[in-house]
Motif scaffolding. Structure first.
Motif, PDB file in Angstrom:
ATOM      1  N   LEU A   1      19.202  64.323  72.969  1.00 11.79           N
ATOM      2  CA  LEU A   1      20.012  65.390  72.371  1.00 11.79           C
ATOM      3  C   LEU A   1      21.499  65.098  72.520  1.00 11.79           C
ATOM      4  CD1 LEU A   1      17.888  68.423  73.606  1.00 11.79           C
ATOM      5  CD2 LEU A   1      18.075  67.597  71.257  1.00 11.79           C
ATOM      6  N   ALA A   2      21.917  64.425  73.607  1.00 14.22           N
ATOM      7  CA  ALA A   2      23.336  64.112  73.788  1.00 14.22           C
ATOM      8  C   ALA A   2      23.828  63.140  72.723  1.00 14.22           C
ATOM      9  CB  ALA A   2      23.554  63.540  75.187  1.00 14.22           C
ATOM     10  N   GLU A   3      22.942  62.294  72.202  1.00 23.76           N
ATOM     11  CA  GLU A   3      23.328  61.307  71.194  1.00 23.76           C
ATOM     12  C   GLU A   3      23.005  61.753  69.767  1.00 23.76           C
ATOM     13  OE1 GLU A   3      21.177  57.861  72.317  1.00 23.76           O
ATOM     14  OE2 GLU A   3      22.212  57.609  74.246  1.00 23.76           O
ATOM     15  N   CYS A   4      22.451  62.948  69.624  1.00 22.62           N
ATOM     16  CA  CYS A   4      22.035  63.423  68.300  1.00 22.62           C
ATOM     17  C   CYS A   4      23.257  63.824  67.458  1.00 22.62           C
ATOM     18  CB  CYS A   4      21.098  64.614  68.463  1.00 22.62           C
ATOM     19  SG  CYS A   4      20.470  65.275  66.915  1.00 22.62           S
ATOM     20  N   PRO A   5      23.314  63.482  66.162  1.00 26.96           N
ATOM     21  CA  PRO A   5      24.443  63.885  65.293  1.00 26.96           C
ATOM     22  C   PRO A   5      24.621  65.396  65.213  1.00 26.96           C
ATOM     23  CG  PRO A   5      23.114  62.179  64.251  1.00 26.96           C
ATOM     24  CD  PRO A   5      22.369  62.598  65.466  1.00 26.96           C
ATOM     25  N   ILE A   6      23.547  66.143  65.358  1.00 24.04           N
ATOM     26  CA  ILE A   6      23.644  67.613  65.278  1.00 24.04           C
ATOM     27  C   ILE A   6      24.513  68.139  66.416  1.00 24.04           C
ATOM     28  CG2 ILE A   6      22.315  69.759  65.276  1.00 24.04           C
ATOM     29  CD1 ILE A   6      21.940  68.030  62.814  1.00 24.04           C
ATOM     30  N   THR A   7      24.489  67.477  67.576  1.00 20.19           N
ATOM     31  CA  THR A   7      25.308  67.907  68.712  1.00 20.19           C
ATOM     32  C   THR A   7      26.786  67.857  68.348  1.00 20.19           C
ATOM     33  OG1 THR A   7      23.629  66.989  70.196  1.00 20.19           O
ATOM     34  CG2 THR A   7      25.778  67.479  71.150  1.00 20.19           C
ATOM     35  N   VAL A   8      27.198  66.857  67.583  1.00 17.54           N
ATOM     36  CA  VAL A   8      28.609  66.746  67.160  1.00 17.54           C
ATOM     37  C   VAL A   8      29.000  67.931  66.305  1.00 17.54           C
ATOM     38  CG1 VAL A   8      30.263  65.310  65.907  1.00 17.54           C
ATOM     39  CG2 VAL A   8      28.458  64.236  67.270  1.00 17.54           C
ATOM     40  N   GLN A   9      28.082  68.405  65.477  1.00 15.41           N
ATOM     41  CA  GLN A   9      28.383  69.513  64.564  1.00 15.41           C
ATOM     42  C   GLN A   9      28.425  70.857  65.283  1.00 15.41           C
ATOM     43  OE1 GLN A   9      25.508  69.440  61.397  1.00 15.41           O
ATOM     44  NE2 GLN A   9      25.699  67.217  61.075  1.00 15.41           N
ATOM     45  N   MET A  10      27.515  71.094  66.232  1.00 17.17           N
ATOM     46  CA  MET A  10      27.342  72.436  66.793  1.00 17.17           C
ATOM     47  C   MET A  10      28.034  72.640  68.138  1.00 17.17           C
ATOM     48  SD  MET A  10      23.370  73.221  65.727  1.00 17.17           S
ATOM     49  CE  MET A  10      23.571  74.962  66.073  1.00 17.17           C
ATOM     50  N   TYR A  11      28.648  71.599  68.713  1.00 16.61           N
ATOM     51  CA  TYR A  11      29.299  71.732  70.016  1.00 16.61           C
ATOM     52  C   TYR A  11      30.759  71.314  69.933  1.00 16.61           C
ATOM     53  CZ  TYR A  11      24.953  72.705  72.500  1.00 16.61           C
ATOM     54  OH  TYR A  11      23.798  73.301  72.967  1.00 16.61           O
ATOM     55  N   GLU A  12      31.579  71.985  70.722  1.00 16.54           N
ATOM     56  CA  GLU A  12      32.993  71.648  70.814  1.00 16.54           C
ATOM     57  C   GLU A  12      33.170  70.333  71.580  1.00 16.54           C
ATOM     58  OE1 GLU A  12      34.637  75.016  72.742  1.00 16.54           O
ATOM     59  OE2 GLU A  12      34.304  76.399  71.066  1.00 16.54           O
ATOM     60  N   ASP A  13      34.367  69.772  71.478  1.00 14.10           N
ATOM     61  CA  ASP A  13      34.611  68.480  72.123  1.00 14.10           C
ATOM     62  C   ASP A  13      34.532  68.561  73.649  1.00 14.10           C
ATOM     63  OD1 ASP A  13      34.910  67.348  69.667  1.00 14.10           O
ATOM     64  OD2 ASP A  13      37.114  67.524  69.646  1.00 14.10           O
ATOM     65  N   SER A  14      34.820  69.752  74.208  1.00 18.72           N
ATOM     66  CA  SER A  14      34.810  69.908  75.669  1.00 18.72           C
ATOM     67  C   SER A  14      33.418  70.216  76.220  1.00 18.72           C
ATOM     68  CB  SER A  14      35.767  71.030  76.080  1.00 18.72           C
ATOM     69  OG  SER A  14      35.361  72.262  75.487  1.00 18.72           O
ATOM     70  N   ALA A  15      32.410  70.262  75.357  1.00 15.14           N
ATOM     71  CA  ALA A  15      31.062  70.631  75.787  1.00 15.14           C
ATOM     72  C   ALA A  15      30.511  69.609  76.783  1.00 15.14           C
ATOM     73  CB  ALA A  15      30.139  70.748  74.588  1.00 15.14           C
ATOM     74  N   LEU A  16      29.672  70.108  77.653  1.00 14.18           N
ATOM     75  CA  LEU A  16      29.084  69.239  78.677  1.00 14.18           C
ATOM     76  C   LEU A  16      28.224  68.147  78.040  1.00 14.18           C
ATOM     77  CD1 LEU A  16      27.560  70.432  82.028  1.00 14.18           C
ATOM     78  CD2 LEU A  16      26.301  68.807  80.639  1.00 14.18           C
TER      79      LEU A  16
ATOM     80  N   LYS B   1      28.733  66.501  75.469  1.00 10.32           N
ATOM     81  CA  LYS B   1      29.524  65.427  74.868  1.00 10.32           C
ATOM     82  C   LYS B   1      30.239  64.571  75.910  1.00 10.32           C
ATOM     83  CE  LYS B   1      30.438  67.376  70.285  1.00 10.32           C
ATOM     84  NZ  LYS B   1      31.482  67.693  69.296  1.00 10.32           N
ATOM     85  N   ASP B   2      30.095  64.964  77.207  1.00  9.10           N
ATOM     86  CA  ASP B   2      30.707  64.196  78.284  1.00  9.10           C
ATOM     87  C   ASP B   2      29.649  63.237  78.833  1.00  9.10           C
ATOM     88  OD1 ASP B   2      31.727  63.267  80.765  1.00  9.10           O
ATOM     89  OD2 ASP B   2      33.016  65.045  80.922  1.00  9.10           O
ATOM     90  N   HIS B   3      29.810  61.939  78.546  1.00  7.12           N
ATOM     91  CA  HIS B   3      28.762  60.982  78.902  1.00  7.12           C
ATOM     92  C   HIS B   3      28.535  60.902  80.409  1.00  7.12           C
ATOM     93  CE1 HIS B   3      28.116  59.557  74.854  1.00  7.12           C
ATOM     94  NE2 HIS B   3      29.448  59.403  74.680  1.00  7.12           N
ATOM     95  N   SER B   4      29.605  60.976  81.198  1.00 12.40           N
ATOM     96  CA  SER B   4      29.432  60.879  82.662  1.00 12.40           C
ATOM     97  C   SER B   4      28.658  62.081  83.203  1.00 12.40           C
ATOM     98  CB  SER B   4      30.791  60.777  83.345  1.00 12.40           C
ATOM     99  OG  SER B   4      31.573  61.942  83.094  1.00 12.40           O
ATOM    100  N   LEU B   5      28.967  63.284  82.662  1.00  7.99           N
ATOM    101  CA  LEU B   5      28.241  64.471  83.117  1.00  7.99           C
ATOM    102  C   LEU B   5      26.784  64.432  82.668  1.00  7.99           C
ATOM    103  CD1 LEU B   5      30.903  67.296  82.533  1.00  7.99           C
ATOM    104  CD2 LEU B   5      30.298  66.166  84.672  1.00  7.99           C
ATOM    105  N   VAL B   6      26.557  63.922  81.451  1.00  8.25           N
ATOM    106  CA  VAL B   6      25.171  63.817  80.962  1.00  8.25           C
ATOM    107  C   VAL B   6      24.379  62.837  81.820  1.00  8.25           C
ATOM    108  CG1 VAL B   6      23.745  63.038  79.027  1.00  8.25           C
ATOM    109  CG2 VAL B   6      25.717  64.515  78.604  1.00  8.25           C
ATOM    110  N   ASN B   7      24.977  61.692  82.151  1.00 11.24           N
ATOM    111  CA  ASN B   7      24.278  60.720  83.004  1.00 11.24           C
ATOM    112  C   ASN B   7      23.980  61.295  84.382  1.00 11.24           C
ATOM    113  OD1 ASN B   7      24.270  58.731  81.034  1.00 11.24           O
ATOM    114  ND2 ASN B   7      26.271  57.905  81.660  1.00 11.24           N
TER     115      ASN B   7
END
Length: 1283
Positions: A1234-1249, A1251-1257
């Protein structure tokens, strides 16, 4: 052979005693014994007659004088006193002849009877007595005349009874025919002849007499031979070679104890006597025949009795033979090696001490049966926790809920095979075999083969094949018969080398075989016990002073390593004083090279087991390991008996005056006291010059080597640490005044109170777990088995308290009997009222009041009602079981102290049921006792719910709508489904126009979830529900299932059904009785944040969200690291407040773009769009195979949830997705997708958790910790899903 003895030797015997009739004082009734017999007899007579008997009728003329009890006295004892073993005249006299003097005529001749007894001193050390009782002719004319007079009085009394028998009252016999006239019902000649059983002119009167040896060690066989030969010499017409004084002097002063690991021979009157003592590497001395124990009881019964002894259950042995009582008691305690019986130990209980059966402590006692008293007529003070052993009738009555000994089947099989090797029937025999059944065949110990020498030559001649072989052998000049005969002669010659009787050798071999089998069991069970011993960090003095607060053994860790079937027994055994004293001894001797022999020997056995385990791992498994030390132990005994190590001095003429030492044949005389007063001054081994304290210390060292007794200091400390039972190991026989008996009962009261304090503290510490450890109270873990064990132990304590000082015993459970008396008295006083619902059930008007608020109608607190609940439980068949069920129910309701206080507030009933000295009539101790029980209200017990899992229980459920929108216009038909740890109810439709329902079903256990919904019917099918409440109407436990959401189409997330997770509420009863708030974990950051702003949903930053996920995952990890029986609800950790679902919801809500006006967008909407994206990518084959397989799994689960027939709404579907992902260990894969899904780019702001790769890992790594756990979901969470 040597005749010198080491300086550490001590005397074989301390005293020689003669007991019998003192002709100078005449016939004295044994008042205490007679009183006990009289009271027992009066119980079975007419009650009215018993009440009219005066105190002056204690003579009891109804009993034949030859059957009455007269007082015996110690006529003489030699020497007068020894410093290390002071002579207790009252105790010796009472135990030598426990029944007192017995008179018989020539028609009732009896063989001499031998029995052993034991005297336990205050420091725990023991002295053994060996008594031979025989009949001797009465030559005193005064005594014979007195007996004749007693018979005249007896016959006159019996004649009056027959002549003047009172007519039966008319109100008792309305239909009875008239009696014959009195003059026609005179005594028949045969009946009077039976009364006239002694006539001074034609009968010879005999009286019992006893000779006894008191010795420091139990050489039973040797002492029996000495006494029998002395008696034979006294009654023989031919005088012995030397005066009797020479032989007695020799035994007292010239025969030492055999040194450790050595054998000794000394001279009797007619034959030598041999005794041998085990070595340091052998099991301690034991000289009682275990064959008799197995013949009397059988292997199965003996193992059950052995289990009772290990668990410190009260044991009462019952037999007509004193020696059988002693043999069984000593046999059971010897088989407990390396453990020691720590409580009251009286193998022979004199009739005058019958009141001691009232002792509310563990005991092992032997009660003599008079031959006329049936078991059913034997009234015992307490039987709830009693093991009654009818030795003569091959019967053992066991207490309820007795756990099985570990690996019982294999153990019994090994015992059976051991007994069969000695031709003993494992099931026992009602009539013990008088002569040992020695096998004639020779066992070569290989595959059970019988050696050729054992074959009977007569059988060989009858066999045709053998005859032909023999004919062929003869042609070679060799005779087969000669070979067989020579072999048999060689074997016979080999047997003749043994310096003991064949029966003795057979007994020694059987004893050591059985004892090695039992010792091996403990060595296997506790092979790694030393690892779990907690050595004190402070000095010994500090450890002693804080002994009650210290934990010296890691019980939880030890039990976690044991096989599951062994846990019920081991968890109870680890709580006994027997085991605690064993560990105390281990700690006390940690730095002592000369520690107790038993402990040292057991540790050596354990080391061998561990060494063997290195090569063949068997510990912590159910692989049964047989005993391996038997042959080695037999060889050691055989070597001592083949070559005698020491020979004592032979008896010799003493310095006696002319005429002394000549006595009349047929009578055992009083010996010359002057020559027996002191021993020879030349024998160095008597150590006359040593100070008394050193002699005492050396003697105790000898005890410790082979009786494994504690020394003074150790005994003192262990008594202080574990006082109950050890201070009264045997009642004082020297003083039986009322003041001493009262003092003894007071010690019992103090001991019961101390035990109650210790048990309540232990249970609270174990239950509070981690927080108790942080406060320094010991280990912080308790398994379900351990909790059950502690509660069962508390039930046993309550039974002992309620049995103490009972006036009249009714039923096996004293507590339940008291409750029934209370129930009966209250039901008589209460006037019948108008019929209504049972107490505790809510009436209709009360139900409507609950519609608008969250308060529950109170359950009626009623002791009688709780009793009725238990009485209606058909699963429980016994009084003891009902008492325990009532205690468990009261503990779970936190009403145990309150109920018992109410029960004891009826002072008239308590006075009626209990004697003045009873614990329940000691006001101060009773108040402290109730105060200790009140402390149980600080913790939650489910000891009733978790044990009685099959009973039917009534429940009451309330649906509480929102206060703002009460749902008065609601038109749909609601339903609920309640789930617990044990079962589920199925769908329950709520009645029309009501918001609650009462239903009865099988015990659900602790409640976990409620599924609720409606059928969406009517004009207004939308409902805002605040919560659902469910209460168990028996235990009073109420659960709240918070909701706070709409149910209805077109509102909220469109859900018609929701799954609610519950939490246990603190009952209003508990709040009223104890203002202590319920124990809760310290709040984390999430809880603190919500507490600050309860009315608004706070927006959490990434740090707070990470902390929330971490707390949720940690809760699940801790859940699985607990013992299985200790784990709580996993559903609560997944779906409850601040659980995993909530934590991941915060992850997906962070940075979620604000929806347009009047339109709600849910996380499920995002997930469905992601599903479409993944399915499109799958069709286009745009990713690698690993990515595609994960995406396929995600889409498959999404489709299964969407096609489910349940109307659980979008948030409910998200909860189901998280639960399935946790179960299948897929959550970390899905987060990465879900972190790499294109839909995430559309429905989440840039500051979303997301979209932060270090926090997702970081999030992925945390979720990966769930992979090592096997998560099983409750059925209600995934109902309708076909995965």
């Amino acid at each position: 052979m040597t005749t010198g003895f080491s300086s550490s030797s001590v005397r074989f015997a301390d005293y020689f005693v003669i007991c019998g009739l003192d002709t100078e004082s005449g016939l004295e009734p044994d008042e205490l014994s007679a009183l006990c017999q009289y009271v027992e007899a009066s119980r079975h007579r007419d009650g009215a007659r018993g009440e009219n008997l005066g105190a002056d009728e204690g003579e009891n003329f109804e009993q034949s004088p030859l059957r009455r009890t007269f007082k015996s006295k110690v006529l003489a004892h030699y020497p007068d006193n020894v410093e290390w073993n002071p002579f207790d005249q009252d105790a010796v006299g009472m135990l030598c002849m426990p029944k007192g003097l017995c008179f018989r005529t020539q028609r009732d001749a009896e063989e001499p009877q031998f029995h052993t007894f034991i005297i336990t001193r205050e420091d725990g050390s023991r002295s053994y007595g060996f008594a031979l009782t025989f009949l001797e002719e009465v030559r005193s004319a005064q005594i014979c005349s007195a007996m004749q007079t007693l018979y005249h009085m007896h016959n006159a009394a019996q004649y009056d009874i027959i002549q003047q028998a009172p007519p039966t009252p008319l109100h008792i016999r309305p239909q009875a025919p008239p009696l014959a006239p009195p003059e026609r019902s005179g005594p028949s000649p045969s009946r009077l002849q039976r009364f006239n059983s002694y006539d001074i002119t034609r009968d010879t009167l005999y009286v019992s007499k006893c000779i006894c040896l008191l010795a420091p060690l139990a050489f039973q066989s040797a002492c029996r031979k000495v006494l029998e030969q002395l008696h034979r010499a006294a009654i023989s017409a031919q005088p012995p070679p030397l005066p009797l004084e020479s032989y007695v002097y020799n035994v007292l002063y010239e025969v030492p104890l055999p040194p450790v690991g050595r054998s000794l021979r000394f001279s009797g009157v007619y034959a030598p006597v041999v005794c041998q003592r085990p070595g340091a590497a052998e099991l301690p001395l034991f000289d009682f025949p275990l064959a008799d124990v197995f013949l009397l009881l059988g292997a199965d019964n003996l193992l059950q009795l052995f289990t009772c002894a290990l668990l410190e259950i009260q044991i009462l042995l019952y037999s007509q033979h004193y020696q059988r009582l002693m043999t069984v008691a000593e046999g059971i305690t010897a088989l407990m090696f390396p453990f020691q019986w720590q409580h009251v130990y009286v193998p022979i209980l004199p009739a005058s001490l019958m009141h001691f059966l009232d002792a509310p402590v563990p005991y092992l006692m032997g009660l003599h049966a008079n031959g006329q008293q049936d078991r059913s007529k034997l009234e015992l003070p307490q039987e709830a926790n009693l093991c009654f052993v009818d030795v003569d009738n091959h019967c053992v009555e066991l207490p309820e809920d007795l756990p099985q000994f570990p690996q019982r089947g294999e153990f019994l099989q090994e015992l059976t095979e051991a007994l069969q090797r000695f031709n003993l029937p494992p099931e026992g025999s009602a009539t013990p075999i008088p002569h040992r059944p020695r096998p004639r065949c020779h066992d070569d110990k290989r595959n059970g083969n019988v050696g050729v020498a054992a074959l009977d030559s007569a059988l060989l001649r009858e066999n045709a094949t053998i005859a032909r072989l023999q004919a062929l052998v003869k042609k070679t000049g060799i005779s087969l018969e000669k070979q067989l005969d020579s072999k048999e002669e060689a074997d016979d010659g080999k047997d003749m080398k043994l310096q003991c009787d064949p029966d003795e050798w057979w007994t020694q071999r059987l004893n050591i075989t059985v004892r090695e089998v039992f010792a091996n069991r403990f060595a296997q069970m506790f092979a790694d016990y030393e690892v779990f011993v907690i050595q004190p960090s402070q000095d010994k003095e500090a450890w002693f002073s804080n002994r009650d607060q210290m934990q010296n053994f890691d019980k939880a860790s030890f039990l976690s390593d044991q096989p599951e079937p062994s846990l019920p027994f081991l968890s109870r055994f680890l709580e006994t004083q027997t085991f605690a004293s064993f560990i105390d001894s281990k700690i006390l001797h940690h730095d002592d090279e000369e520690h107790a022999h038993a402990l040292r020997l057991f540790d050596a056995r354990v080391d061998k087991v561990r060494m063997l385990n290195v090569r063949t791992p068997t510990l912590r498994t159910e692989i049964y390991q047989r005993a391996t030390h038997i042959e080695e132990a037999e060889r050691a005994i055989e070597a001592r008996l083949r070559k005698i190590d020491h020979t004592a001095l032979h008896p010799h003429l003493l310095d006696m005056k002319i005429g002394q030492g000549r006595y009349q044949p047929g009578f055992f005389p009083r010996l010359q006291a002057d020559v027996l007063a002191t021993g020879p001054s030349s024998n160095k081994w008597t150590k006359r010059s040593a100070p008394a304290q050193w002699r005492r210390r050396d003697r105790q060292k000898q005890h410790a080597e082979h009786l494994y007794l504690d020394n003074d200091q150790r005994e003192k400390y262990i008594q202080e640490a574990r006082n109950l039972g050890t201070t009264i190991r045997q009642p004082k026989l020297s003083n039986l005044s009322p003041s001493v008996i009262a003092q003894t009962n007071w010690k019992f009261v103090e001991g019961l109170l101390k035990e109650c304090r210790t048990k309540t503290k232990r249970m609270l510490v174990e239950k509070m777990g981690r927080e108790a450890v942080e406060l320094g109270h010991g280990e912080g873990s308790i398994t379900g088995v351990e909790e059950n064990t502690l509660i069962a132990s508390l039930c046993d304590l309550l039974e002992r308290i309620w049995s103490h000082g009972l006036q009249v015993k009714q039923g096996k459970s004293a507590l339940w009997s008291h409750l029934l008396h209370y129930q009966e008295s209250k039901e008589k006083k209460d006037t019948p009222c108008t019929l209504g619902p049972p107490p505790g059930f809510i009436q209709e008007q009360e139900r409507r009041k609950s519609d608008a608020g969250c308060s529950l109608p109170l359950l009626k607190v009623s002791l009688i009602q709780d009793m009725r609940h238990v009485q209606h439980m058909g699963e429980i068949k016994t009084e003891v079981g009902r008492a325990r069920a009532w205690v468990r129910l009261s503990m779970e309701k936190k009403l145990l102290s309150t109920h018992l206080k109410l029960l004891l507030s009826d002072h008239e009933l308590t006075k009626k049921l209990y004697k003045r000295y009873a614990f329940l009539r000691c006001d101060d101790e009773k108040e402290q006792f109730l105060y200790h029980l009140l402390s149980f209200n600080a913790v939650d017990y489910f000891c009733f719910t978790n044990v009685f899992t099959t009973i039917m229980i009534p429940y009451h459920a309330w649906v509480i709508p929102s206060k703002k929108l009460g749902g008065s216009m609601f038109t749909a038909n609601p339903w609920v489904c309640v789930s617990g740890e044990l079962a589920e109810t199925g769908v329950l439709q709520l009645p029309k126009n009501t918001l609650d329902i009462t239903f009865e079903c099988q015990n659900l256990g602790r409640l976990t979830t409620v599924q609720m919904g409606h059928d969406n019917s009517g004009l207004y099918a939308k409902w805002l529900v605040d919560s659902v409440m469910v209460r168990n109407e028996i235990t009073g436990h109420a659960y709240r299932f918070p909701c706070g959401r709409w149910l209805g189409k077109g509102v909220d997330d469109g859900s018609l059904e929701r799954i609610l997770v519950g939490e246990l509420l603190c009952s209003e009863t508990e709040e009223r009785l104890s203002r202590t708030p319920p124990m809760q974990p310290s709040p984390g950051m999430m809880r603190r944040l919500v507490a600050i702003s309860p009315n608004s949903k706070p927006k959490l930053n990434t740090g707070q969200i990470q902390e929330g996920v971490g707390e949720a995952i940690n809760g699940i990890v801790k859940h699985f690291h607990k013992p299985e029986k200790e784990r709580g609800s996993l559903t609560l950790l997944l779906c409850g407040e601040y659980g995993l679902v909530w934590a991941l919801e915060q992850v997906f809500l962070h940075g979620f773009k604000s929806p347009r006006l009047f339109k709600n967008i849910f996380i499920w909407d995002f997930l469905e769009k992601a599903q479409v994206c993944f399915e499109s990518a799958e069709r286009q084959q745009q990713q690698d195979e690993n990515w595609l397989s994960r995406a396929r799994l995600f889409c498959r689960v999404m489709r299964a949830i969407n096609v489910s027939p349940r109307n659980i709404g979008k948030d409910g579907k998200f909860q189901m997705l998280v639960c399935l992902g946790a179960r299948d260990h897929l959550l970390h894969h899905w987060i990465a997708l879900l972190a790499e899904c294109p839909i995430t780019v559309q429905m989440y702001e840039d500051s979303a958790l997301l979209k932060d790769h270090s926090l997702v890992n970081s999030l992925i790594r945390v979720l990966q910790t769930l992979q090592e756990f096997n998560i099983t979901l409750e059925a209600s969470l995934i109902k309708g899903i076909g995965l």
